[in-house]
Design an enzyme around this catalytic site. Structure first.
Site, short mmCIF file in Angstrom:
data_model
loop_
_atom_site.label_atom_id
_atom_site.label_comp_id
_atom_site.label_asym_id
_atom_site.label_seq_id
_atom_site.Cartn_x
_atom_site.Cartn_y
_atom_site.Cartn_z
N LEU A 1 0.93 -1.20 -0.10
CA LEU A 1 -0.06 0.08 -0.09
C LEU A 1 0.84 1.33 0.07
CD1 LEU A 1 -2.75 -1.23 2.53
CD2 LEU A 1 -2.67 -1.46 0.15
N ARG B 1 2.83 2.25 -2.00
CA ARG B 1 3.04 2.51 -3.58
C ARG B 1 1.87 2.32 -4.31
NH1 ARG B 1 5.56 -1.57 -1.93
NH2 ARG B 1 5.60 -3.32 -3.18
N CYS C 1 12.78 -4.94 -5.92
CA CYS C 1 12.36 -4.05 -4.86
C CYS C 1 12.11 -4.55 -3.74
CB CYS C 1 11.08 -3.31 -5.73
SG CYS C 1 11.76 -2.25 -6.98
N CYS D 1 18.86 -14.58 5.19
CA CYS D 1 18.64 -13.53 4.54
C CYS D 1 17.14 -13.21 4.64
CB CYS D 1 19.28 -13.42 3.07
SG CYS D 1 18.37 -14.49 2.02
#
Ligand code: ZN
Length: 392
Positions: free
Chosen positions: A80, A82, A197, A350
Site C-alpha cells: 500500500l 506505493r 524492490c 537473509c
C-alpha cells in the site's frame, strides 16, 4: 520520429463520453479523432503493482476502451506504500479484482479484462494477441525477456518501465520500428547481482513518475501523436531530480530481432535468467535447514553462529534472535571471511533464502564445509516461529 496511430477510431463518442473527455477533445493533437482511437484501444498491463497502479488509473481515466490486467498475486499490507490502485480494505483480495474495482470507480465505460494467471511461454501469445499494446510493470527479468520476446514475435509495441529506490527507467521497444529489450540488455544479469524492490526497496512516489511515463507513451502510440520513446531510454533520478536520455540502437546481432536471429520461438525464461546461480544451487542442495530446525538448534544450545547477510536497514526491521549482521557484499569482497569462527557451525540467513544461498557458496569454497543456510529466510522464520513480528 513519429509513427502512425496504432488503433482505428471508434465510430462515435456518446454524449456522456464527450462531456467526460472534453479536456482531451479541446487539445488539437488529441481531439475527437484521438479520443475515438483511445476508445477503440485494447491495452494490456502486466502487473497491477507499483507501476500498474498509476498506469492503469490514468489509462482508465483517459478513456482507453479495454484494459487487460495480468496479475495472480493478492494485496499485501506492504504493497500500500506505493500501489495506490489498492486500498486498506483490499488486503488479502486478488490484486486483479481490486484494480478492476478501482478502475470501474474512476471510469465505468472501461471494459476491464482480468488474466489471473502467471504469464508463461505457454499462454503469453494467446493473451497478448488480444491487445494492441503491452505495458510491463513487473519486477523480474524472466518476465521482461518473456514479454519482450512475445512482443517481437507478435509485432506488438512493448512499453517498459523499471524502478529501484530513487531511480527509474522507461523506454518503448518495438522491433518493427526500433530496438527491442534484448538490443539494450542482451543478457540477463547474473542471479543475485541486481536486487529486486522487495530486497532493496523503492520510493513509493517514484512509481507515479515512471508509471505515468508509460501511460503517456501508450496514449501517444495509440493515437499516433508526438515522438514515441522508441530508440530512447529515459533515466530518472528522483534524488538529483534529473531526467537523462540515452539513445538505444537496434543491434544487428540481437538474438531475436537481429539479422540472423537465434531465438525464433519462446524459451524457458526462468532457466535463462536463473533465479539462483548454479553455484548457489549446488551449495544449498544438501545444506538448507528449515526455520523450525534452526529454532530447535537454538533451544538445544547447539554450537552455532547465526549470521544475517541482509543490509542494516532490513536488519533493523526484523531479525532472528541472536543473529549477527554481516551484509552479503562483505562476503563477496572477502573481508568477512577472516572474522568467522572455525569452531562453530555457521548458519546463514537473509530475507527469503536467495542471498544466503549465494553467500553459502562463497563459504563452502572457503572451506566452511558444514555451513548451512535457512530456507525461506527471516520471512519463513517469522511466519513459522514468531508470527507476532513484522515482515516486509
Ligand atoms: Zn533486439
Amino acid at each position: 520520429m513519429s509513427l502512425p496511430p496504432l488503433v482505428e477510431p471508434a465510430d462515435e463518442l456518446t454524449v456522456d463520453e464527450v462531456r467526460r473527455y472534453s479536456r482531451h477533445l479541446i487539445i488539437p493533437d488529441v481531439g475527437m479523432d484521438g479520443q475515438k482511437r483511445l476508445k477503440n484501444a485494447k491495452v494490456l498491463f502486466v502487473g497491477a503493482g507499483g507501476l500498474g497502479s498509476p498506469g492503469l488509473m490514468y489509462l482508465a481515466a483517459a478513456g482507453v476502451g479495454t484494459l487487460g490486467i495480468v496479475e495472480f498475486d493478492e494485496v499485501d499490507e506492504s504493497n500500500l506504500q506505493r500501489q495506490v490502485v489498492h486500498s486498506q480494505s483490499d488486503i488479502g483480495r486478488p490484486k486483479a479484482e481490486s484494480a478492476r474495482d478501482t478502475i470501474k470507480g474512476i471510469n465505468p465505460y472501461v471494459n476491464v479484462v482480468l488474466h489471473q494467471e502467471r504469464l508463461e511461454a505457454e499462454n503469453v501469445k494467446d493473451v497478448f494477441s488480444q491487445y494492441d499494446l503491452i505495458i510491463d510493470g513487473t519486477d523480474n527479468f524472466a518476465t521482461r525477456y518473456l514479454v519482450n520476446d512475445a512482443c517481437v514475435l507478435l509485432g506488438k509495441p512493448y512499453v517498459w518501465g523499471s524502478i529501484y529506490r530513487f531511480d527509474g527507467q522507461a523506454s518503448v521497444f518495438w522491433s518493427e520500428h526500433g530496438p527491442c529489450y534484448r538490443c539494450l540488455y542482451p543478457e540477463p544479469p547474473p542471479p543475485g547481482m541486481v536486487p529486486s524492490c522487495a530486497e532493496g526497496g523503492v520510493l513509493g512516489v517514484l512509481c507515479a513518475s515512471i508509471g505515468s511515463i508509460q501511460a503517456n507513451e501508450a496514449i501517444k502510440l495509440l493515437a499516433g501523436i508526438g515522438e514515441p520513446l522508441v530508440g530512447r531510454l529515459m533515466i530518472y533520478d528522483a534524488l538529483e531530480m534529473q531526467y537523462r536520455q540515452v539513445k538505444v540502437r537496434k543491434d544487428p546481432d540481437c538474438a531475436i530481432c537481429g539479422e540472423n536471429p537465434t531465438v525464433t520461438e519462446l524459451i524457458d525464461y526462468e532457466a535463462f535468467c536463473g533465479v539462483v546461480s548454479e553455484e548457489a544451487q549446488a551449495a544449498a542442495a544438501d545444506s538448507t535447514i528449515t526455520p523450525k530446525q534452526l529454532k530447535e538448534w537454538i533451544d538445544d544450545g547447539e554450537n552455532i553462529e547465526l549470521i544475517d547477510v541482509r543490509e542494516p536497514n532490513e536488519f533493523e526491521i526484523v531479525s532472528i534472535p541472536g543473529a549477527r549482521l554481516i551484509p552479503k557484499n562483505e562476503f563477496l569482497m572477502g573481508s568477512a571471511l577472516e572474522n568467522l569462527p572455525h569452531d562453530k557451525k555457521i548458519v546463514l540467513n537473509c530475507k527469503t533464502g536467495v542471498r544466503s544461498a549465494e553467500v553459502l557458496a562463497v563459504l563452502k569454497s572457503a572451506g566452511f564445509a558444514d555451513a548451512v543456510h535457512v530456507g525461506g529466510g527471516v520471512i519463513g522464520w517469522v511466519n513459522q516461529i514468531e508470527p507476532e513480528k513484522p515482515v516486509y
